[in-house]
Scaffold this motif. Structure first.
Motif, PDB file in Angstrom:
ATOM      1  N   ASP A 182       7.766 -29.135  15.037  1.00 52.18           N
ATOM      2  CA  ASP A 182       6.575 -29.849  15.499  1.00 52.18           C
ATOM      3  C   ASP A 182       6.102 -30.868  14.474  1.00 52.18           C
ATOM      4  O   ASP A 182       6.059 -30.580  13.279  1.00 52.18           O
ATOM      5  CB  ASP A 182       5.439 -28.862  15.791  1.00 52.18           C
ATOM      6  CG  ASP A 182       5.749 -27.972  16.990  1.00 52.18           C
ATOM      7  OD1 ASP A 182       6.395 -28.472  17.926  1.00 52.18           O
ATOM      8  OD2 ASP A 182       5.372 -26.792  16.970  1.00 52.18           O
ATOM      9  N   GLY A 183       5.738 -32.058  14.957  1.00 55.95           N
ATOM     10  CA  GLY A 183       5.145 -33.089  14.130  1.00 55.95           C
ATOM     11  C   GLY A 183       3.991 -33.715  14.882  1.00 55.95           C
ATOM     12  O   GLY A 183       3.312 -33.037  15.659  1.00 55.95           O
ATOM     13  N   VAL A 379       8.765 -39.456  15.964  1.00 55.46           N
ATOM     14  CA  VAL A 379       7.946 -38.297  15.594  1.00 55.46           C
ATOM     15  C   VAL A 379       7.734 -38.349  14.086  1.00 55.46           C
ATOM     16  O   VAL A 379       8.687 -38.501  13.320  1.00 55.46           O
ATOM     17  CB  VAL A 379       8.618 -36.967  15.993  1.00 55.46           C
ATOM     18  CG1 VAL A 379       7.766 -35.785  15.538  1.00 55.46           C
ATOM     19  CG2 VAL A 379       8.827 -36.908  17.502  1.00 55.46           C
ATOM     20  N   MET A 380       6.473 -38.243  13.669  1.00 52.50           N
ATOM     21  CA  MET A 380       6.109 -38.293  12.254  1.00 52.50           C
ATOM     22  C   MET A 380       5.587 -36.916  11.810  1.00 52.50           C
ATOM     23  O   MET A 380       5.227 -36.079  12.630  1.00 52.50           O
ATOM     24  CB  MET A 380       5.007 -39.336  12.023  1.00 52.50           C
ATOM     25  CG  MET A 380       5.293 -40.720  12.559  1.00 52.50           C
ATOM     26  SD  MET A 380       6.590 -41.593  11.672  1.00 52.50           S
ATOM     27  CE  MET A 380       5.775 -41.892  10.105  1.00 52.50           C
ATOM     28  N   GLY A 381       5.530 -36.720  10.497  1.00 58.02           N
ATOM     29  CA  GLY A 381       4.893 -35.518   9.949  1.00 58.02           C
ATOM     30  C   GLY A 381       5.555 -34.218  10.346  1.00 58.02           C
ATOM     31  O   GLY A 381       4.879 -33.216  10.559  1.00 58.02           O
ATOM     32  N   VAL A 382       6.911 -34.190  10.421  1.00 51.72           N
ATOM     33  CA  VAL A 382       7.620 -32.954  10.798  1.00 51.72           C
ATOM     34  C   VAL A 382       7.848 -32.150   9.515  1.00 51.72           C
ATOM     35  O   VAL A 382       8.949 -32.119   8.962  1.00 51.72           O
ATOM     36  CB  VAL A 382       8.954 -33.270  11.510  1.00 51.72           C
ATOM     37  CG1 VAL A 382       9.480 -32.041  12.240  1.00 51.72           C
ATOM     38  CG2 VAL A 382       8.793 -34.412  12.496  1.00 51.72           C
ATOM     39  N   VAL A 383       6.765 -31.518   9.038  1.00 49.79           N
ATOM     40  CA  VAL A 383       6.753 -30.971   7.682  1.00 49.79           C
ATOM     41  C   VAL A 383       7.744 -29.831   7.451  1.00 49.79           C
ATOM     42  O   VAL A 383       8.178 -29.607   6.320  1.00 49.79           O
ATOM     43  CB  VAL A 383       5.322 -30.510   7.302  1.00 49.79           C
ATOM     44  CG1 VAL A 383       4.399 -31.687   7.141  1.00 49.79           C
ATOM     45  CG2 VAL A 383       4.763 -29.543   8.353  1.00 49.79           C
ATOM     46  N   VAL A 404      10.710 -32.297  17.857  1.00 49.54           N
ATOM     47  CA  VAL A 404      12.122 -32.591  17.600  1.00 49.54           C
ATOM     48  C   VAL A 404      12.907 -31.312  17.851  1.00 49.54           C
ATOM     49  O   VAL A 404      12.525 -30.236  17.380  1.00 49.54           O
ATOM     50  CB  VAL A 404      12.338 -33.054  16.140  1.00 49.54           C
ATOM     51  CG1 VAL A 404      13.818 -33.325  15.876  1.00 49.54           C
ATOM     52  CG2 VAL A 404      11.516 -34.302  15.834  1.00 49.54           C
ATOM     53  N   TYR A 405      14.011 -31.405  18.600  1.00 49.00           N
ATOM     54  CA  TYR A 405      14.864 -30.250  18.878  1.00 49.00           C
ATOM     55  C   TYR A 405      16.241 -30.483  18.273  1.00 49.00           C
ATOM     56  O   TYR A 405      16.817 -31.576  18.407  1.00 49.00           O
ATOM     57  CB  TYR A 405      15.031 -30.044  20.387  1.00 49.00           C
ATOM     58  CG  TYR A 405      13.772 -29.609  21.096  1.00 49.00           C
ATOM     59  CD1 TYR A 405      13.482 -28.261  21.276  1.00 49.00           C
ATOM     60  CD2 TYR A 405      12.875 -30.549  21.602  1.00 49.00           C
ATOM     61  CE1 TYR A 405      12.322 -27.846  21.932  1.00 49.00           C
ATOM     62  CE2 TYR A 405      11.716 -30.154  22.257  1.00 49.00           C
ATOM     63  CZ  TYR A 405      11.454 -28.806  22.425  1.00 49.00           C
ATOM     64  OH  TYR A 405      10.314 -28.414  23.068  1.00 49.00           O
ATOM     65  N   ASN A 643      -2.993 -33.906  11.999  1.00 53.02           N
ATOM     66  CA  ASN A 643      -2.606 -32.783  11.153  1.00 53.02           C
ATOM     67  C   ASN A 643      -1.769 -31.793  11.960  1.00 53.02           C
ATOM     68  O   ASN A 643      -2.286 -31.113  12.841  1.00 53.02           O
ATOM     69  CB  ASN A 643      -3.873 -32.100  10.619  1.00 53.02           C
ATOM     70  CG  ASN A 643      -3.569 -30.965   9.656  1.00 53.02           C
ATOM     71  OD1 ASN A 643      -2.443 -30.485   9.575  1.00 53.02           O
ATOM     72  ND2 ASN A 643      -4.578 -30.531   8.929  1.00 53.02           N
ATOM     73  N   PRO A 644      -0.463 -31.683  11.663  1.00 52.58           N
ATOM     74  CA  PRO A 644       0.393 -30.803  12.464  1.00 52.58           C
ATOM     75  C   PRO A 644      -0.039 -29.333  12.417  1.00 52.58           C
ATOM     76  O   PRO A 644       0.252 -28.571  13.318  1.00 52.58           O
ATOM     77  CB  PRO A 644       1.794 -30.981  11.857  1.00 52.58           C
ATOM     78  CG  PRO A 644       1.666 -31.870  10.684  1.00 52.58           C
ATOM     79  CD  PRO A 644       0.275 -32.428  10.637  1.00 52.58           C
ATOM     80  N   ARG A 645      -0.759 -28.929  11.361  1.00 53.70           N
ATOM     81  CA  ARG A 645      -1.172 -27.524  11.245  1.00 53.70           C
ATOM     82  C   ARG A 645      -2.177 -27.133  12.317  1.00 53.70           C
ATOM     83  O   ARG A 645      -2.281 -25.962  12.677  1.00 53.70           O
ATOM     84  CB  ARG A 645      -1.785 -27.275   9.863  1.00 53.70           C
ATOM     85  CG  ARG A 645      -0.761 -27.243   8.752  1.00 53.70           C
ATOM     86  CD  ARG A 645      -1.425 -26.974   7.424  1.00 53.70           C
ATOM     87  NE  ARG A 645      -0.429 -26.852   6.363  1.00 53.70           N
ATOM     88  CZ  ARG A 645      -0.728 -26.807   5.078  1.00 53.70           C
ATOM     89  NH1 ARG A 645      -1.986 -26.869   4.699  1.00 53.70           N
ATOM     90  NH2 ARG A 645       0.219 -26.702   4.171  1.00 53.70           N
TER      91      ARG A 645
END
Length: 758
Positions: A182-183, A379-383, A404-405, A643-645
């Protein structure tokens, strides 16, 4: 305390360097047993497919039991720790009713037991256990250490687990598919292709110190490296020139400016003059600049650290005579990097680049702005993405939802191929659809407008049948310069937009900086920028900026008369009074200069809860209200949408958001003034049905989603839409609202354009 922190840091570093999950777990159990002076340390990981905890590593028990011994989720002390999601500290473990004995582990000799859960993003991943022969309770200090160690290691274990999962193997060696990361959405759309991982061309951190005698020769070497990178930047800019407009291409000027003597050059040369070789001088200067930018609270300015690092790496690559390897790019190329930069885009042939994935960054990054302009799903921020291991893998990039898969199954690939095909079919049927009005089956007319900020948006918007611009982001021309644009420069930019859409209306939002949007030459450093100096608050405090911009808008509209002005981040009646006073002053000044223009309609953006509760007062003062659902949702729910969190908590179909919108619509209807929605919610076809039912007069959205919204609204009646609205307004859960809405639309045969709301 300091000793514990040093121990934690050392263990985490060792675990991070492990080649795979089993190695990482072995390091954990060895180091924890040593540090705590216990006889046993073990890690049990939870396998969600089997619902069992499996012994994955131990130091002190029988190693033959690793991978063999497992417990159900409700079984034994391990299951007890996992279910409680908190530590369990026992002096005599065997006496506990949940104790379960396994002969193959040899643990009957160990009386004392301390187990803590390993939790990552609310998910119990496993249990970390220490045991001792002596019957005594572990101390509070021991418990605190193990809890802290577990919290630190949760992310490391998750990363190691993900590294295996992207290759299609779970930690138990079983085959896994459809691993999701997840991002945050960067640019809309779906892409299926092969990952190409772009690593930095050189590693500044590994450069050693080295003394030199010939300062002049070293400075010449540095000068040549800078010139080589400058030439590269110009070539990349030329390569992208056919796809991007002036504003987007200006992003490359940021790079070129950094290469000037006044920026990095003089500082590096000064260190070389002190006897340091060029590579280490560059390393120190880049590190100092990056540290300053990364320490800034403002998200936009923090993003600039990425650009500085990228420039430093490129110059270093030439200093090392490394250059860049010649790559063969796949036909469907998905570019993956820790930090994608604008310059990287030009290195992939444009006809092959189908998607972008960046571990760092947000929807406000330069690269996200470019990706939206170029129409590349991003997709950004895929930490949590182990990006360095992904080269050559098949990926699915869902830019609509920020997902993203990797290692997709046939079923998932089929699902997304259908989405891509549906998107293509919708696009192919666009010419016919774009000429038709958006009218429901029972004759209700629903105008669909677009949100723009770049000239590149114009053609795409008009092709899709846009009937006006509900939001033109005027900050984009400000963001790509190194100073405030002059009145004349702004006038030229605004004129291009107004002419391009004439005679359709264009709603220009006054400068909206602060929060997640900042200007490098006008930095705003705050502890909490989203609740700080932003939007109308900045421009009212700087009336010279507001007056120049308003005059430029008015002059640009001469002879076209399709301008509308909109005020962002309004939270009080007083702010509207002040802004209207300045607008009328600018209007008088323009008339005095002999420019003949009518006074344009002026509206207020409803983006904060205070404005919702003053909607009845605000609508009396202006010509229209426009709801910015992105910020309104964020402020109502107290969730940073970048914020992905906490991304799962951000949902535009939350009951609080829906009831706020109903309240605004009611205020507008009673005042006889139009209400529009210009947030992402308007571009969600299912949500658009609800907005229409509320009485919204205009929906303004990303041009990409306009055909989907138009298709759905042309297939439904206003009567059915109102019935759906009445049904969901009685629900108390955003996911229940979404599923009920989607199920109802699918029953009507209208499911093909639905997207998951966020």
């Amino acid at each position: 305390m300091l000793n514990m922190l040093n121990t934690l840091r050392r263990v985490v570093q060792e675990v991070n360097a492990a080649r795979d999950l089993p190695s990482a777990l072995d390091i954990i159990v060895q180091r924890v047993r040593e540090e705590m002076g216990t006889e046993v340390c073990s890690v049990y990981l939870f396998n969600p497919d089997t619902g069992r905890y499996v012994l994955m590593a131990t130091e002190g028990l029988n190693k033959a039991a690793v991978g063999v011994v497992s417990l159900a989720s409700n079984e034994g002390l391990i299951g007890f720790v996992g279910a409680r999601e908190e530590p369990v500290n026992l002096e005599d473990a065997a006496a506990h009713p949940r104790f379960r004995y396994f002969a193959e582990t040899g643990e009957e000799r160990y009386a004392s037991f301390l187990g803590v859960p390993i939790i990552h993003h609310r998910r119990v991943m496993g249990v970390l256990v220490v045991q001792q022969k002596a019957r005594r309770q572990f101390s509070e200090g021991d418990e605190a250490f193990l809890v802290t160690m577990s919290a630190q290691l949760a992310g490391v274990i998750a990363h190691a687990e993900a590294t295996g999962a992207i290759r299609g193997l779970g930690w138990g060696g079983e085959v896994v598919q459809d691993t999701r990361f997840d991002g945050v959405p960067g640019a809309p759309g779906v892409a299926i292709g092969q990952a190409v991982v772009m690593l930095p061309p050189a590693d500044l951190g590994s450069v050693p110190d080295r003394h030199i005698e010939d300062v002049e020769a070293e400075q010449q070497l540095f000068r040549e490296a800078r010139e080589a990178v400058r030439d590269d930047m110009l070539q990349l800019s030329d390569k992208l020139a056919s796809q991007l407009r002036r504003e987007e291409l200006a992003l490359f000027d940021v790079y070129l400016m950094m290469l000037d003597d006044a920026a990095l050059g003089n500082e590096v040369n000064a260190l070389i003059a002190g006897g340091q070789w060029a590579q280490a001088a560059l390393r120190d200067v880049i590190a100092a600049h990056v540290a300053r930018f990364e320490a800034m609270e403002d998200s936009y300015l923090r993003e600039r650290a990425t650009d500085i690092k990228d420039i430093g790496r490129r110059v270093l690559a030439f200093l090392q005579e490394a250059g860049r390897e010649q790559r063969v790019y796949p036909e469907q190329c998905i570019l993956v990097s820790e930090e994608i930069t604008p310059a990287m885009l030009g290195e992939v042939p444009k006809e092959k680049l189908v998607g972008l994935v960046s571990v760092m960054g947000s929807g406000n990054s330069h690269v996200a702005i470019l990706a939206r302009a170029m129409g590349i799903p991003t997709v950004m921020g895929v930490v949590d993405l182990p990006y360095s291991r992904m080269d050559g893998l098949e990926l699915i990039v869902d830019g609509n939802h920020g997902e993203v898969y990797s290692n997709p199954s046939q079923e998932l690939r089929k699902h997304y191929l259908e989405l891509v095909q549906e998107e293509r079919e919708l696009s192919q049927g666009l010419e016919e659809l774009s000429e038709l009005p958006c009218v429901t089956v029972d004759g209700h007319r629903m105008p669909l407008w677009v949100n723009t900020g770049l000239l590149a948006d114009v053609a795409r918007s008009l092709d899709r049948g846009a009937e006006g611009v509900g939001l033109y982001r005027t900050e984009v021309p400000f963001m790509v310069q190194d100073r405030f644009p002059s009145e004349k420069e702004q006038q030229i930019t605004y004129r291009e937009q107004l002419e391009a859409f004439h005679p359709l209306p264009v709603t220009m939002r006054s400068l909206d900086i602060g929060g997640d949007k900042a200007l490098s030459y006008f930095p705003i450093k705050e502890d909490n920028p989203f609740l700080g100096w932003r939007g109308i608050r900045v421009t009212l405090d700087h009336p010279e900026i507001f007056l120049v911009q308003t005059r430029a808008m008015l002059k640009a509209s001469q002879g076209l008369n399709n301008l509308r002005i909109m005020l962002p981040m309004i939270s009080s009646v007083y702010e509207v009074e002040e802004a209207l006073h300045l607008i009328h002053r600018a209007y008088s000044e323009v008339l005095d200069e002999g420019v003949d223009v009518p006074m344009p309609p002026v509206g207020v953006m409803i983006e904060v809860p205070a404005a919702v509760y003053q909607a009845r007062e605000l609508v009396q003062m202006v010509d229209f209200l426009s709801v910015g659902t992105n910020d309104l949702t964020q402020y109502l729910l107290a969730v940073d949408r970048n914020n992905p969190r906490v991304a799962d908590l951000y949902h535009s179909l939350h009951p609080a958001v829906l009831h706020a919108l109903v309240r605004i619509a009611s205020a507008c209807r009673d005042a006889g003034k139009p209400m529009s929605v210009c947030g992402e919610m308007a571009g969600d076809p299912a949500a658009a049905v609800l907005l229409m039912a509320m009485g919204c007069d205009v929906l303004s959205m990303n041009a990409t989603n306009l055909p989907k919204v138009k298709w759905l609204l042309r297939q439904i009646s206003l009567t059915d839409a109102k019935a759906l609205l009445d049904e969901v307004l009685g629900l108390d859960n955003p996911y229940l609202v979404q599923s009920s809405l989607h199920m109802a639309l699918k029953r009507m045969g209208l499911g093909k354009v639905l997207i998951q709301s966020r």
